[in-house]
Write a protein that holds these residues in place. Sequence first.
Motif, short mmCIF file in Angstrom:
data_model
loop_
_atom_site.label_atom_id
_atom_site.label_comp_id
_atom_site.label_asym_id
_atom_site.label_seq_id
_atom_site.Cartn_x
_atom_site.Cartn_y
_atom_site.Cartn_z
N MET B 380 -2.52 0.09 19.58
CA MET B 380 -2.20 0.39 18.79
C MET B 380 -1.20 2.02 18.24
N ALA B 381 -1.27 3.05 19.02
CA ALA B 381 -0.87 3.95 18.81
C ALA B 381 0.81 3.50 18.59
N ALA B 382 1.16 2.71 19.81
CA ALA B 382 2.41 2.08 20.16
C ALA B 382 2.82 1.34 18.34
N LEU B 383 1.78 0.53 17.90
CA LEU B 383 2.81 -0.26 17.02
C LEU B 383 2.87 0.60 15.87
N PHE B 384 1.80 1.45 15.53
CA PHE B 384 1.94 2.44 14.35
C PHE B 384 3.07 3.36 14.79
N HIS B 385 3.63 3.46 15.51
CA HIS B 385 5.08 4.32 15.85
C HIS B 385 6.02 3.37 16.06
N MET B 386 6.13 2.23 15.82
CA MET B 386 6.95 0.93 16.30
C MET B 386 6.79 0.14 14.41
N ALA B 387 6.04 0.52 13.58
CA ALA B 387 6.09 -0.07 13.15
C ALA B 387 7.41 0.56 11.98
N PRO B 388 7.22 1.56 11.29
CA PRO B 388 8.02 2.79 10.41
C PRO B 388 9.53 2.39 10.74
N ARG B 389 10.11 2.36 12.00
CA ARG B 389 11.59 2.48 12.73
C ARG B 389 11.80 0.17 12.31
N VAL B 390 10.93 -0.54 12.79
CA VAL B 390 10.88 -1.92 13.42
C VAL B 390 11.74 -2.37 11.24
N PHE B 391 10.36 -2.06 10.66
CA PHE B 391 10.40 -2.43 9.46
C PHE B 391 10.99 -2.31 8.34
N LYS B 392 11.33 -0.67 8.59
CA LYS B 392 11.81 0.92 7.93
C LYS B 392 11.31 0.89 7.04
N ARG B 393 9.83 1.17 7.23
CA ARG B 393 9.19 1.32 5.94
C ARG B 393 8.10 2.44 6.54
N GLU B 394 7.66 3.48 5.41
CA GLU B 394 6.54 4.40 6.29
C GLU B 394 5.10 3.79 6.11
N ILE B 395 4.11 4.47 6.80
CA ILE B 395 3.35 4.48 7.64
C ILE B 395 2.53 3.71 6.16
#
Lengths: 230, 497
Positions: B380-395
């Motif tokens: 879950m931590a990895a996906l949280f870190h990836m999300a802002p970079r992959v989707f270009k949006r802040e968590i």
Amino acid sequence: MFHWLEKHPFFFAVGVFVVIAFAGLVEILPNFAQASRPVIGTAPYSTLELAGRHVYIKNSCNACHSQLVRPFKSETDRYGHYSLSGEYAYDRPFLWGSKRTGPDLMRVGNYRTTDWHENHMKDPASVVPGSIMPAYKWMFTNKTDIDTAYAEQLTVAQFFSVPYNKEVPMKDGSKKVVKMGSSVADANALALAEAKVIAADMKDQDVKDAVANGDIPEIVALIAYMNSLQ
Amino acid sequence: MENRPLEYDYTVAKMFMFTTVILGIVGMLVGVILAFQLAYPGLNLFLGDGLAEYTNFSRLRPLHTDAVIFGFTLSGIFATWYYVGQRVLKVSMAESRVLMLLGKLHFWLYLAVVASVVISLLAGVTTSKEYAEFEWPIDIAVVIVWVVFGLSMFGLIGMRREKSLYISIWYYIATFLGIAMLYLFNNMEIPTILGTSAAGESGIGAWYHSVSMYAGTNDALVQWWYGHNAVAFGFTVPIVAMIYYFLPKESGQAIYSYKLSLLSFWGLMFVYLWAGGHHLLYSTVPDWVQTMGSIFSVILILPSWGSAINMLLTMKGEWQQVAASPLIKFMILGSTFYMFSTLEGPIQAIKSVNAIAHFTDWIVGHVHDGVLGWVGFMIMAALFHMAPRVFKREIYSKSLMAAQFWIQTLGVVLYFTSMWIAGITQGMMWRAHDEFGNLAYSFIDTVTVLHPYYAIRGVGGLLYLIGFLMFAYNMYKTMSSRRVEESELQNASPMGA
């Protein structure tokens, strides 16, 4: 050396593989050199017993019941003699299990009867008050797949020399021959003959009728397998 | 050449992120149902009498383990590989059509296998070997998926601009090789349609049915060599790969010690595979194999703690980040659970302890503090870190993340404490004799006494699932948010309120 490996993925992968394969070579191969030899009194499964074993596997009975009596006084008191390697010579796959939510079944044939199993599978709490085992009512209506059990007998006889139609020594000095049919029809007839013996000890009229009509419900095969565990 | 950072292609990573979340929900939901079925057996009929065959404990149990191991965890591993791989190798998947094709093929084949597994397990088509329940047609499909993954991985490595392989890559390579070796050997089986009767009939019975190449004790030995090391190469090695990448990235701190990384990597590779024998203590496998299993399990503490301590020391002087960022909290508590779990395992592998622990719920507890506390938290931590970079949006929400962290932590604690007590109680009751030397309890006494702990375990599991749903919601809102990040993000992930 490590820096060099980190720049050469192929050799790095080879290195990792050699290091991880090492333990398997040391631990597993020597044991395979001595293939499982049956102890005296261990016979191959009959067609109906094997079909019952498939029912056992199909419903993951091994998720809650073990088939391995450890050499402790408490276990031999409760379940009988501790397990010997040769007793599993015809077990493909092994069914030792990893969790005892229910008791061990390695020798259940010694202390439970056909009608006990019948009641237990229909309503576990009726014979064991407080049991958390679910009922397996569909086993009373689902038809047993004898053909697949027969195919397995043929396969293990051909590939692993499991002694069907051959004499195997029993504990009392006698010899036993476990028969395997020569055709699918023959195998089904053999299984039905075994099923009739089991059904005679059962109370469920629908099961009795089914067997009389030549059909074998899963419960009959399962009980044949349970009774064979001794 | 323009002087700007590389753009990476996250198409495949995104696809696997979706399956991580969805299969995580499925696997955990089934787990919660199973937990409550043990406490309240009436729940075996939760869809009524007619469907009891498909909703009872025995059909759902393999579905739970396989959905979590091969659904949630493996998706997480693939998702992070398709993200981390490109970044540390400094090459984009978009640079090669073949790589993109392999990546997408990998995903869709994987999804097809997952679907066939769900159907076959519910139908009761299983070989009964734990975490290797699939019959031969699916086994072959699994091997194909794995080969495609391997081609895709080594293809990317072959194209790399960064000459030296970063630590995470070592672990991903080991994951690939380890699982390939274990899976192939353990699943050797002969389809029974090959049997021919004396009357000359062939192709008899169910076409998908097979028989294991190994019998009895040999089968058990191969199975637990696989079973234990599937944990190694599914739950330990690739998750260490993740933390070696994501913790330094998120915290902006360099890994504490390269030498410790080396020691723990090669140590883990060598030692882990020996330890499978500890699943077979007091069984009929040769005594020396059992002893090796015990001893190497204890030695295994060194490389495991090596990685974990390396992670914790990476935060040296930066501990205020743990308080400030829920994302760092997940990673640091994950490492702590890793230490805890890799201490608990060796303790259970000591022969005298194993005599009590084996076959009981303590083992189930051990698996879950590792899987929920370490594997789940890290993915879950990895996906949280990836999300802002992959989707270009802040968590979407930092406070939701923090709430999730505490709810799930409570869930894990309830889970393992209840299972400890249940397991040790059960083990002690099984062996208890009265003053005349007779068994003190019947088996059912040892079952009914566990009811309160089973209920508590159910609540713990439910809390974890609720946390996971919060995670899924947070991810969904992050993806669909309008706030788009303009520039390449550095270090700490941007989070909303």
